[in-house]
Design an enzyme around this catalytic site. Structure first.
Site, short mmCIF file in Angstrom:
data_model
loop_
_atom_site.label_atom_id
_atom_site.label_comp_id
_atom_site.label_asym_id
_atom_site.label_seq_id
_atom_site.Cartn_x
_atom_site.Cartn_y
_atom_site.Cartn_z
N ASP A 424 0.88 -1.17 0.00
CA ASP A 424 0.00 0.00 0.00
C ASP A 424 0.92 1.23 0.00
OD1 ASP A 424 -2.22 1.69 0.55
OD2 ASP A 424 -1.70 1.67 2.67
N ASP A 747 -4.07 6.81 -5.20
CA ASP A 747 -3.71 8.14 -5.72
C ASP A 747 -3.87 8.25 -7.24
OD1 ASP A 747 -3.03 9.44 -3.41
OD2 ASP A 747 -1.02 8.62 -3.37
N LYS A 848 -7.20 -4.64 -4.70
CA LYS A 848 -5.91 -4.98 -4.08
C LYS A 848 -5.85 -6.49 -3.80
CE LYS A 848 -4.89 -0.63 -1.66
NZ LYS A 848 -4.63 0.00 -0.37
#
Length: 989
Positions: A424, A747, A848
């Site tokens: 992460d 992001d 993820k």
């Protein structure tokens, strides 16, 4: 007013909308609750009604243990004899009681009892620790209404459904409660849910208006009511129920529910009634067993044991055939054995029976080929290795006082086999502590300090130049060093000036707008609006530090806290919030005097991950109604009016620059409203708010959307989330060790790329492959385009002639959604495996976990996932090894992990030093165990050939017993714990 009451009248009902508005009987009708799923009935303040059926519910006693006193023996024995070797030895021990056994029964039963007993003792110890932890929680005290308005202490485990409890500041809630009232007059309270979802920001809960008078002990003397609600379920964010009180029905929703294990903050006390207890509470309903993970060596060991079993079977068959032959042909000649006067086992006339019975004897005799003590030795070694990891002073973080922690000892040796790390970004590579660094106001960029990302990228370029120069001639090397010195002098000069900012959350520096100088700027009115938006558009609570006289802020996110600190430093100090107003002290004004301004808050449309914006509608002291909005640039730019785009071009340019500098950005805009327009909209908004039905949220969203239009852009903010100490060096070392590193972040692509450069994940000269989606209506076209990009990139890498060329793959969440589909994921993985670094931007928590699964199953190699927040739990549990960072975002990731460290940089030592040692030690120990047992077992077989395969043992029974369990297991254990082929310094090179 009762003693201890806080005189802060906050009418949050005016402020909060969407899921957080304050319901009353007039606003929303009661929910219709029918069917089996909504059958729970709670009689408030009448716990005796819940002592008998049908209202008897679970007690508040919780247990997270694996066993209890009754189930321990059967369950633990079942687990022990699940292991093939133990099952074999159990069979051998039983057979040792028969005449067929070559050994005495004690010598067979004693080692098995010792090994199984030791393993069970370890299980019992671990479970006892869990039991003591449970008892600590169950014995906590809470104030409970005992009758006649008197409250007394009671342990958590004795709480019952229907009890009225009083919880005080900084205490945990003992069960799932319905909030009745609080120390604030309008019944709000602040709750920290870190134990539930890992978030450290505070949530606001509010009581029903009708129960607000129940704000002191005496008020509960005659209080009764009935709650009908949903049955226990694991959903943390939903609750459906009705409250029957004072002959009226009131609808309940999640904003009145206080969940077990969350903590009361910034509120002196609350009263609540118990709805769900013990294992019925939502936090316990969510307690899933983390997936069982076994190391590759352990799985390999099972195969070796099967091979040894096959060998055992073969030599036992050879031995029994040999014995049958000897019995038939040689036994009649051995007169001293009295062949005519013997039992069936040695009867020359029944060689078949002799052979079969001898097979059993041989299987027991050669059982020493299987190392009985291996499993227990490995468990002991792994626990001791884990202790070394926990005690390693070089993985201890002095700042937080947190050591490394091996939460399971099963996977120590896997650390040395890691091929891919999936990480992460926020809170893992960075600190998750926001600093206000730059801003763009009215098309002008302010803020002269460089971000850490820019400094690190400059440093990286300097290093790369140095490496290139080393290959050139002396002359050009001198010139190159000149360049390097120039680059390096930029960084330190800023660094000297840039030594740690004394103000937490504020690293901004620009004389043009600091200390009131903004009044001299050409667009002073716009700058003032910009600061007012920072000071007014939020949900934070001010707290005065009496020692320093400075206000600090309890904000919902680190970003919001940084904005308020920035507004304070710019001279716009938010210092008070009342039931419907926000007060801001303007230190610098045209008159030169400080002015306290009041902004009446009319509506607040709060920030959600779906809306990606937050809006407040306020009335200033002149009576003007203003809408202040802050949000993601893409969202705000779509909502600008034609006359509101004056600064759009310049602001966009600045936003791109900030993104490239690795900063987190938000755009700020406003709009003036006239009275009639606001009144018309507000009546629509109230209508949507009081509507009944499932589409209320959709209606509210639609009405909010009508107002958040025709905005005028003012500027943008840029906050920095600093890199953790030592991250670039750590990633560099791990890459040198041959590990592939993937970063999965939420992001934007530009920000992720620049963070990549700053932390050495991307380097100058590395070829970047960016895969994005085209804008098209048809899914087929989009997929074809992505597939073409992947194929072309793979071809390009394969045709690359330079053997030292490195590639980096960058992909966003939208494209990743297509790339993870069944018909494309193998091609995507094929490309990703060819790249040295992979960065996935804008990914969701689910993506993820899916990426982690793809890498784990697709490559078949060991994967490690590292993260710090609740959004990383899926990824951590999916990977072969999960590492949690005990950081700012709570303990959710740590609770789900196999290992935890305080900082990302400790990962290097964990993998390169401990991983190497543990793997080497366990591998050598397993090989040594098998070697010594095979050598020992085969001597018995050779001896048999000279004793007519009669099943005689060459050694004394007790010697054989001690050989395996004591004499040769201690050297093996010490090898597994202390062996170091190289020192830690050599490992780290």
């Amino acid at each position: 007013m009762p003693r201890g009451r806080i005189r802060a009248r906050l009418r949050w009902s005016h402020l909060y909308t969407f899921s957080c508005y304050k319901p009353s009987a007039t606003e929303e009708g009661p929910h219709s609750i029918e069917g089996h799923e909504h059958s729970r009935v709670v009689h408030c303040n009448q716990p005796l009604m819940h002592k008998k059926k049908p209202f008897k519910y679970r007690s508040n006693y919780i247990s997270t243990t694996k066993y209890n006193f009754i189930t321990f023996l059967p369950k633990a024995l079942y687990e022990q004899f699940h292991r093939v070797a133990n099952l074999y030895f159990l069979g051998a021990a039983i057979l040792s009681l028969t005449p067929l056994s070559p050994f005495s029964a004690v010598s067979m039963i004693a080692p098995l009892a010792f090994v199984v007993g030791l393993s069970m003792a370890k299980e019992a110890l671990e479970d006892w620790r869990r039991f003591m932890q449970d008892m600590k929680v169950n014995s906590r005290k809470v104030k409970v209404h005992k009758g006649e308005g008197v409250f007394g202490n009671k342990s958590w485990q004795k709480l019952q459904v229907g009890d009225v409890v009083k919880v005080e500041k900084d205490q945990f809630f003992p069960a799932d409660l319905l909030l009745l009232s609080s120390s604030y007059e309008d019944g709000i309270c602040y709750v920290e849910t870190m134990n539930l979802d890992g978030e450290t920001n505070l949530k606001v809960k509010r009581a029903l208006e009708v129960t607000l008078p129940l704000d002191e002990d005496e008020a509960f003397r005659r209080f009764t009511g009935t709650i009908k609600c949903e049955d226990p379920n694991p959903s943390l964010y939903s609750f459906i129920g009705n409250f029957d009180y004072d002959r009226q029905l009131f609808a309940l929703d999640p904003s009145q529910i206080l969940l077990r294990d969350s903590k009361l903050r910034n509120t002196a006390f609350v009263y609540g009634v118990v709805i769900f207890t013990g294992h019925d509470s939502k936090v316990m309903q969510n307690a899933t067993k983390s997936p069982s993970k076994r190391s590759r060596i352990e799985r390999k060991m099972d195969y070796v044991i099967y091979v040894l079993f096959s060998l055992l079977l073969v030599i036992s068959l050879i031995s029994s055939i040999g014995f049958a032959v000897r019995t038939k042909y040689y036994m009649p000649d051995w007169w001293y054995l009295q062949p005519k006067n013997t039992d069936d086992y040695y009867d020359p006339e029944k060689p078949g029976v002799s052979g079969v019975s001898h097979l059993v004897t041989a299987l027991i005799l050669y059982g020493y080929l299987i190392p009985i003590s291996l499993y227990v030795s490995i468990e002991v070694v792994k626990v001791l290795q884990a202790t070394f990891i926990n005690q390693d002073i070089q993985m201890y973080d002095e700042e937080t006082g947190t050591p490394a922690n091996a939460r399971t000892s099963n996977l120590n040796e896997e650390l040395g086999q890691v091929d891919t790390i999936l990480s992460d970004k926020t809170g893992t590579l960075t600190c998750n502590q926001m600093d206000f660094l730059k801003c763009s106001i009215a098309g002008t960029a302010y803020g002269v300090r460089s971000s850490e990302v820019e400094l690190a990228a400059a440093q990286q370029m300097a290093n790369d130049l140095e490496d290139r120069d080393a290959e050139r001639s002396t002359c050009s090397r001198q010139k190159g060093k000149q360049q390097e010195i120039e680059l390096e002098t930029i960084a330190p000069s800023k660094d000297e000036k840039d030594h740690k900012s004394p103000i937490k959350g504020f690293s901004f520096e620009d004389g043009r707008i600091m200390k009131g100088n903004w009044l001299k700027e050409p667009n002073a009115d716009v700058i003032m609006l910009f600061f007012q938006i920072l000071a007014v558009c939020h949900t934070a609570i001010p707290e005065l530090n009496e020692e320093t006289g400075i206000y600090t802020y309890e904000a919902e996110s680190p970003d919001e806290g940084a904005f308020l600190v920035a507004a304070r430093e710019f001279g716009f100090e938010f210092f008070k919030r009342t039931q419907s107003s926000v007060f801001v002290r303007e230190r610098y004004s045209a008159s030169g005097q400080a002015i306290d301004r009041e902004f009446k808050i009319l509506n607040m449309l709060e920030f959600t991950s779906k809306r990606k914006r937050m809006t407040v509608i306020v009335r200033d002291e002149d009576g003007q109604i203003l809408l202040f909005c802050k949000g993601a640039d893409s969202i705000i730019f779509d909502r600008l009016a034609k006359n509101g785009r004056i600064y759009e071009e310049d602001t966009s340019k600045h936003l791109n620059e900030y993104g490239e500098a690795g900063l987190r950005t938000l755009a700020l805009a406003y709009r003036k409203l006239d009275e009639s327009e606001y009144s018309a909209w507000n009546s629509e908004f109230q209508k949507a708010k009081t509507s009944i039905g499932t589409d209320r949220e959709v209606m509210l969203e639609k009405v909010a959307d009508m107002m958040e239009r025709d905005l005028i852009l003012i500027g943008a903010t840029a906050v920095e989330d600093k890199l953790q100490k030592g991250v670039p060096q750590c990633i560099d070392k791990l890459a040198q060790a041959g590990l592939k590193i993937w970063v999965l972040t939420g992001d934007k692509m530009e920000t992720a790329i620049n963070i990549g450069f700053a932390c050495s994940l991307l380097r100058q000269g590395m070829k970047q492959i960016c895969i994005t989606t085209i804008s098209s209506d048809t899914k087929t076209l989009i997929k074809e385009n992505i597939l073409m990009q992947i194929t072309n990139a793979s071809q390009m890498i394969k045709l690359e002639k330079d053997p030292h060329a490195a590639f980096a793959l960058i992909i966003d969440g939208k494209t990743l959604a297509y790339a993870l589909e069944d018909d494309m994921k193998q091609q995507f993985l094929g490309l990703a495996v060819l790249c040295a670094s992979v960065i996935c931007c804008r990914v969701s928590p689910k993506q993820k976990a899916l990426v982690t699964r793809l890498v784990k199953e697709g490559t078949g190699k060991t994967t490690l996932a590292i993260g710090d927040g609740a959004n990383d739990v899926g990824m951590i549990q999916e990977a072969d090894i999960g590492v949690g960072i005990s950081g700012v975002e709570g303990m959710q990731a740590v609770m789900a992990s196999d290992f935890s460290v305080a900082q990302f940089r400790f990962l290097e030592r964990l993998l390169v030093v401990h991983g190497h040692w543990c793997y080497k030690r366990i591998a050598q120990m397993v090989c040594y165990s098998f070697y010594k047992n095979i050598a020992f077992g085969l001597t018995l077989f050779y001896f048999e050939a000279f004793t007519g395969f009669s099943g005689q043992s060459v050694y004394d029974d007790w010697y054989m017993l001690l050989f395996n369990v004591v004499l040769t297991s201690l050297p093996v254990i010490s090898l597994g714990v202390f062996e170091q082929d190289v020192s830690s310094e050599v490992c780290l090179q």
